[in-house]
Write a protein that holds these residues in place. Structure first.
Motif, PDB file in Angstrom:
ATOM      1  N   GLY A 285       0.817  -1.211   0.000  1.00  0.00           N
ATOM      2  CA  GLY A 285       0.000   0.000   0.000  1.00  0.00           C
ATOM      3  C   GLY A 285       0.843   1.250   0.000  1.00  0.00           C
ATOM      4  O   GLY A 285       0.384   2.320  -0.414  1.00  0.00           O
ATOM      5  N   GLY A 286       2.104   1.135   0.443  1.00  0.00           N
ATOM      6  CA  GLY A 286       2.996   2.293   0.457  1.00  0.00           C
ATOM      7  C   GLY A 286       3.263   2.846  -0.928  1.00  0.00           C
ATOM      8  O   GLY A 286       3.345   4.067  -1.129  1.00  0.00           O
ATOM      9  N   VAL A 287       3.409   1.961  -1.924  1.00  0.00           N
ATOM     10  CA  VAL A 287       3.645   2.445  -3.286  1.00  0.00           C
ATOM     11  C   VAL A 287       2.372   3.075  -3.839  1.00  0.00           C
ATOM     12  O   VAL A 287       2.424   4.122  -4.507  1.00  0.00           O
ATOM     13  CB  VAL A 287       4.173   1.318  -4.209  1.00  0.00           C
ATOM     14  CG1 VAL A 287       3.153   0.243  -4.450  1.00  0.00           C
ATOM     15  CG2 VAL A 287       4.641   1.882  -5.536  1.00  0.00           C
ATOM     16  N   SER A 288       1.211   2.475  -3.547  1.00  0.00           N
ATOM     17  CA  SER A 288      -0.056   3.043  -4.021  1.00  0.00           C
ATOM     18  C   SER A 288      -0.317   4.406  -3.387  1.00  0.00           C
ATOM     19  O   SER A 288      -0.761   5.347  -4.066  1.00  0.00           O
ATOM     20  CB  SER A 288      -1.212   2.083  -3.704  1.00  0.00           C
ATOM     21  OG  SER A 288      -1.011   0.836  -4.333  1.00  0.00           O
ATOM     22  N   GLN A 289      -0.033   4.525  -2.092  1.00  0.00           N
ATOM     23  CA  GLN A 289      -0.241   5.811  -1.418  1.00  0.00           C
ATOM     24  C   GLN A 289       0.689   6.890  -1.974  1.00  0.00           C
ATOM     25  O   GLN A 289       0.294   8.048  -2.126  1.00  0.00           O
ATOM     26  CB  GLN A 289      -0.036   5.650   0.094  1.00  0.00           C
ATOM     27  CG  GLN A 289      -1.102   4.837   0.792  1.00  0.00           C
ATOM     28  CD  GLN A 289      -2.456   5.530   0.829  1.00  0.00           C
ATOM     29  OE1 GLN A 289      -2.559   6.732   0.611  1.00  0.00           O
ATOM     30  NE2 GLN A 289      -3.497   4.759   1.098  1.00  0.00           N
ATOM     31  N   SER A 290       1.927   6.518  -2.296  1.00  0.00           N
ATOM     32  CA  SER A 290       2.848   7.526  -2.844  1.00  0.00           C
ATOM     33  C   SER A 290       2.384   7.995  -4.217  1.00  0.00           C
ATOM     34  O   SER A 290       2.484   9.180  -4.543  1.00  0.00           O
ATOM     35  CB  SER A 290       4.275   6.962  -2.922  1.00  0.00           C
ATOM     36  OG  SER A 290       4.382   5.932  -3.892  1.00  0.00           O
ATOM     37  N   ILE A 291       1.853   7.082  -5.037  1.00  0.00           N
ATOM     38  CA  ILE A 291       1.321   7.472  -6.348  1.00  0.00           C
ATOM     39  C   ILE A 291       0.104   8.369  -6.157  1.00  0.00           C
ATOM     40  O   ILE A 291      -0.052   9.387  -6.857  1.00  0.00           O
ATOM     41  CB  ILE A 291       0.955   6.233  -7.181  1.00  0.00           C
ATOM     42  CG1 ILE A 291       2.192   5.371  -7.433  1.00  0.00           C
ATOM     43  CG2 ILE A 291       0.340   6.652  -8.515  1.00  0.00           C
ATOM     44  CD1 ILE A 291       1.866   3.969  -7.960  1.00  0.00           C
ATOM     45  N   ALA A 292      -0.777   8.002  -5.204  1.00  0.00           N
ATOM     46  CA  ALA A 292      -1.976   8.807  -4.954  1.00  0.00           C
ATOM     47  C   ALA A 292      -1.602  10.211  -4.486  1.00  0.00           C
ATOM     48  O   ALA A 292      -2.216  11.208  -4.913  1.00  0.00           O
ATOM     49  CB  ALA A 292      -2.863   8.116  -3.919  1.00  0.00           C
ATOM     50  N   ARG A 293      -0.602  10.317  -3.617  1.00  0.00           N
ATOM     51  CA  ARG A 293      -0.174  11.647  -3.167  1.00  0.00           C
ATOM     52  C   ARG A 293       0.347  12.476  -4.333  1.00  0.00           C
ATOM     53  O   ARG A 293       0.080  13.678  -4.432  1.00  0.00           O
ATOM     54  CB  ARG A 293       0.905  11.510  -2.092  1.00  0.00           C
ATOM     55  CG  ARG A 293       0.412  10.957  -0.766  1.00  0.00           C
ATOM     56  CD  ARG A 293       1.485  11.061   0.320  1.00  0.00           C
ATOM     57  NE  ARG A 293       1.164  10.179   1.435  1.00  0.00           N
ATOM     58  CZ  ARG A 293       1.705   8.997   1.653  1.00  0.00           C
ATOM     59  NH1 ARG A 293       2.632   8.540   0.820  1.00  0.00           N
ATOM     60  NH2 ARG A 293       1.353   8.272   2.683  1.00  0.00           N
ATOM     61  N   SER A 294       1.108  11.841  -5.198  1.00  0.00           N
ATOM     62  CA  SER A 294       1.621  12.543  -6.370  1.00  0.00           C
ATOM     63  C   SER A 294       0.477  13.018  -7.257  1.00  0.00           C
ATOM     64  O   SER A 294       0.453  14.175  -7.699  1.00  0.00           O
ATOM     65  CB  SER A 294       2.560  11.625  -7.159  1.00  0.00           C
ATOM     66  OG  SER A 294       3.017  12.250  -8.339  1.00  0.00           O
ATOM     67  N   ALA A 295      -0.480  12.126  -7.514  1.00  0.00           N
ATOM     68  CA  ALA A 295      -1.613  12.490  -8.370  1.00  0.00           C
ATOM     69  C   ALA A 295      -2.433  13.612  -7.755  1.00  0.00           C
ATOM     70  O   ALA A 295      -2.858  14.552  -8.449  1.00  0.00           O
ATOM     71  CB  ALA A 295      -2.485  11.263  -8.618  1.00  0.00           C
ATOM     72  N   ARG A 296      -2.670  13.536  -6.446  1.00  0.00           N
ATOM     73  CA  ARG A 296      -3.432  14.592  -5.781  1.00  0.00           C
ATOM     74  C   ARG A 296      -2.687  15.925  -5.807  1.00  0.00           C
ATOM     75  O   ARG A 296      -3.303  16.987  -5.956  1.00  0.00           O
ATOM     76  CB  ARG A 296      -3.742  14.182  -4.341  1.00  0.00           C
ATOM     77  CG  ARG A 296      -4.889  13.178  -4.227  1.00  0.00           C
ATOM     78  CD  ARG A 296      -5.140  12.765  -2.790  1.00  0.00           C
ATOM     79  NE  ARG A 296      -6.370  11.983  -2.680  1.00  0.00           N
ATOM     80  CZ  ARG A 296      -6.532  10.928  -1.899  1.00  0.00           C
ATOM     81  NH1 ARG A 296      -5.507  10.507  -1.157  1.00  0.00           N
ATOM     82  NH2 ARG A 296      -7.668  10.284  -1.851  1.00  0.00           N
ATOM     83  N   SER A 297      -1.369  15.867  -5.680  1.00  0.00           N
ATOM     84  CA  SER A 297      -0.593  17.107  -5.735  1.00  0.00           C
ATOM     85  C   SER A 297      -0.688  17.780  -7.101  1.00  0.00           C
ATOM     86  O   SER A 297      -0.505  18.987  -7.228  1.00  0.00           O
ATOM     87  CB  SER A 297       0.880  16.833  -5.392  1.00  0.00           C
ATOM     88  OG  SER A 297       1.542  16.183  -6.473  1.00  0.00           O
ATOM     89  N   LEU A 298      -0.996  16.963  -8.118  1.00  0.00           N
ATOM     90  CA  LEU A 298      -1.159  17.487  -9.473  1.00  0.00           C
ATOM     91  C   LEU A 298      -2.601  17.910  -9.746  1.00  0.00           C
ATOM     92  O   LEU A 298      -2.891  18.457 -10.813  1.00  0.00           O
ATOM     93  CB  LEU A 298      -0.739  16.426 -10.491  1.00  0.00           C
ATOM     94  CG  LEU A 298       0.754  16.074 -10.503  1.00  0.00           C
ATOM     95  CD1 LEU A 298       0.997  14.763 -11.242  1.00  0.00           C
ATOM     96  CD2 LEU A 298       1.567  17.203 -11.118  1.00  0.00           C
ATOM     97  N   GLY A 299      -3.508  17.625  -8.806  1.00  0.00           N
ATOM     98  CA  GLY A 299      -4.887  18.070  -8.945  1.00  0.00           C
ATOM     99  C   GLY A 299      -5.920  16.991  -9.144  1.00  0.00           C
ATOM    100  O   GLY A 299      -7.106  17.288  -9.300  1.00  0.00           O
TER     101      GLY A 299
END
Length: 578
Positions: A285-299
């Motif tokens: 889940g750590g890799v999925s959460q890091s991708i989600a944070r990146s995507a959210r930071s982009l909007g």
């Protein structure tokens, strides 16, 4: 706590809690440029690239936790499991760089050594049973192999070079969509000329292979054992290597095409190390959460507990958005499905929007799975006869490995496969055991550990007709634990909780059709230009605006993020033409 769990309160995983809250405080809007069904890693990666390209994107996940099969869940109180996917390797380096995943919290524990195969044999004159350990230190690895064959130890470095030459040549194909056959053969001359660019990765791979093209062709089409028998003579080494040719696949190392699965699992790269696999801190889940944070930071807007009922199709035959099970409509010009092709086209898409011939073709996609995953919480470190624990009880180098049990010989693997094909669970199953808490202390209470057992071969239906019952699950788990016990006495007494996922359970929980971890078989008839079908190999469906972005499309399961990346580029290209 342990006593309560042993009393049976948590034996079937009645609690399932995500490691980190994944709920979005953002309200779901009625209109987006693109909507993605499913917050698996490919869907999340697609959302990030679409946002980078200027498209306002929403991701809708039916479960309470992000990540699809790459999730961390607290199934037993205090124990955090990578409940389905359990190792990281094939996440493309360009994606890590583009999305700044380390900045967004991704941390990986590298494994060295990486493979441990203990033998079931009696101690002789006080000597421990033998074992085979493979790692990055070539001299140590050769010394290990020499226990079984001096000849094999000598040629092993050459074998690794052989595999690396072939695997490196394939990387351009992993990072690009398949050749645009419709573009090359249909439409205007300008369109055909533009489609010529899609040949570049194929040409690049061919040039990289050069004189090795015949070797590559043989490896991807032949039985893995045809290749391994040419290189090696010792059974423990051949069996250990052969596990990579069948892992997750309903095949035998003696079946044609198993050589490709072997190559597929050595194509990875982690922290610039070729073929390396590692544990993600906090679980997958750590890799999925890091991708989600990146995507959210982009909007990007990302939501859990939002179950899509079906895709909206307009009168003009193009996509208009999605409808949720609660009746909410979310409109968009593009919908990307991270679900399997079967779920996408048989359950989410109105059947009258697809041709009968196409639906028939979808029905023929192979999703057969031989996999049962058992997640186990233990109150002490497994103690192997072939490598006893140290006095201080701390994990040894072998505990961080993929631990191959029932892999003394290829015939043992072959017999497990034969039983599975007869509709019954293997009586001596192939077991890949991992103990990520040996490196990651965040996963379990002090002194305790999480154990992943990835087991083959088990059928979706018992005897080809009967669904698994709770008694069947418990019986197979007991068989598996009995085998682990033979290698590591005391294992069964150390168990404080477990979570059993047969192929049918993997389908029910994670939406993996047939329980197939790759979103469809990785057989030669379902790769590249034919994944999942020749008519939709470019991620575009027969319906304008509906795309595939999951592992059921090229380059397939395990190659983390490439399908999401490639499909997003297709969507952006199509929007540019509007």
């Amino acid at each position: 706590m342990a006593a309560a769990v042993k009393a049976g309160l948590w034996q079937r995983g009645v609690i399932s809690v995500s490691r980190r809250s994944s709920h979005s405080s953002t309200a779901l809007k009625p209109q987006y440029d693109a909507v993605i069904i499913g917050a698996g890693h490919n869907g999340l990666i697609a959302s990030a690239y679409l946002q980078k390209g200027g498209l306002k994107t929403a991701v809708l996940e039916r479960r309470h936790v992000l990540g699809g099969a790459a999730v961390s869940e607290e199934i037993v109180p205090g124990f955090h499991f990578s409940r389905a996917s359990y190792l990281l390797s094939l996440l493309r380096p360009q994606i890590c760089q583009d999305l700044e995943l380390k900045k967004h919290g991704l941390k990986v524990y590298m494994r060295d050594p990486y493979a441990f195969t203990p033998m079931l044999e009696d101690a002789v004159r006080g000597r421990l049973p033998r074992s085979l350990t493979l790692g990055a230190d070539l001299a140590k690895t050769q010394q290990e192999i020499s226990q079984f064959s001096e000849k094999d130890a000598k040629v092993y470095p050459e074998f690794l070079s052989y595999l690396e030459r072939l695997a490196c040549a394939i990387h351009p194909l992993l990072d690009s969509p398949p050749v645009d056959i419709p573009g090359l053969t249909q439409g205007s001359l300008a369109k055909k000329i533009s489609a010529l660019r899609s040949l570049k990765p194929l040409v690049k791979s061919g040039l990289k292979l050069g004189k090795n093209i015949p070797d590559f062709y043989e490896l991807v089409t032949a039985p893995a054992m045809k290749v391994l028998n040419r290189w090696f003579e010792s059974e423990p080494l051949k069996a250990t290597l052969a596990t990579d040719s069948v892992i997750g696949a309903n095949t035998s190392p003696n079946n044609p095409g198993s050589g490709y699965v072997l190559l597929h699992h050595v194509m990875g790269e982690l922290e610039k190390e070729k073929g390396a696999w590692g544990y993600v801190e906090g679980g997958m889940g750590g890799v999925s959460q890091s991708i989600a944070r990146s995507a959210r930071s982009l909007g990007a807007d990302i939501f859990t507990n939002r179950d899509v009922k079906h895709v909206l199709i307009g009168q003009d035959g193009s996509v208009k958005g999605v409808v949720l099970t609660d009746g909410t409509e979310v409109h968009s010009k593009a919908v990307l499905s991270n679900a399997t092709p079967y779920i996408t086209f048989k359950q989410l898409t109105p059947q009258d929007a697809l041709s009968e011939a196409f639906i028939t073709a979808v029905d023929q996609i192979d999703y057969t799975s031989p996999v049962t995953k058992i997640n186990v919480a233990v109150d002490k470190l497994p103690n192997f006869l072939a490598a006893p624990n140290s006095v201080n009880g701390k994990p040894g180098p072998h505990h961080q490995c993929s631990i191959h049990l029932n892999c003394e010989s290829v015939e043992v693997l072959e017999e497990a496969y034969r039983e599975g094909q007869q509709g019954r669970p293997s009586s001596r199953p192939m077991i890949e055991m991992t103990i990520p808490s040996a490196l990651d202390p965040t996963l379990a209470p002090p002194g305790c550990h999480v154990v992943s057992l990835f087991i083959q071969f088990t059928p979706y239906l018992l005897d080809g007709r009967r669904a698994w019952t709770d008694e069947d699950r418990e019986r197979f788990a007991d068989t598996t634990f009995d085998w682990v016990e033979r290698y590591a006495p005391g294992f069964k007494k150390s168990i404080v909780g477990k979570d059993i996922l047969t192929p049918a359970d993997l389908e029910r929980v994670f939406g993996l059709t047939g329980g197939n971890i790759f979103h469809g078989s990785m057989s030669l008839d379902q790769l590249y230009l034919a994944r999942p079908l020749p008519s939709v190999a470019d991620y575009r469906s027969p319906i304008k605006g509906l795309y595939l972005c999951g592992s059921g499309s090229h380059p397939g399961g395990g190659v983390m993020g490439a399908a999401g990346w490639n499909s997003a580029l297709k969507v952006l290209a199509d929007f540019k033409r509007l």
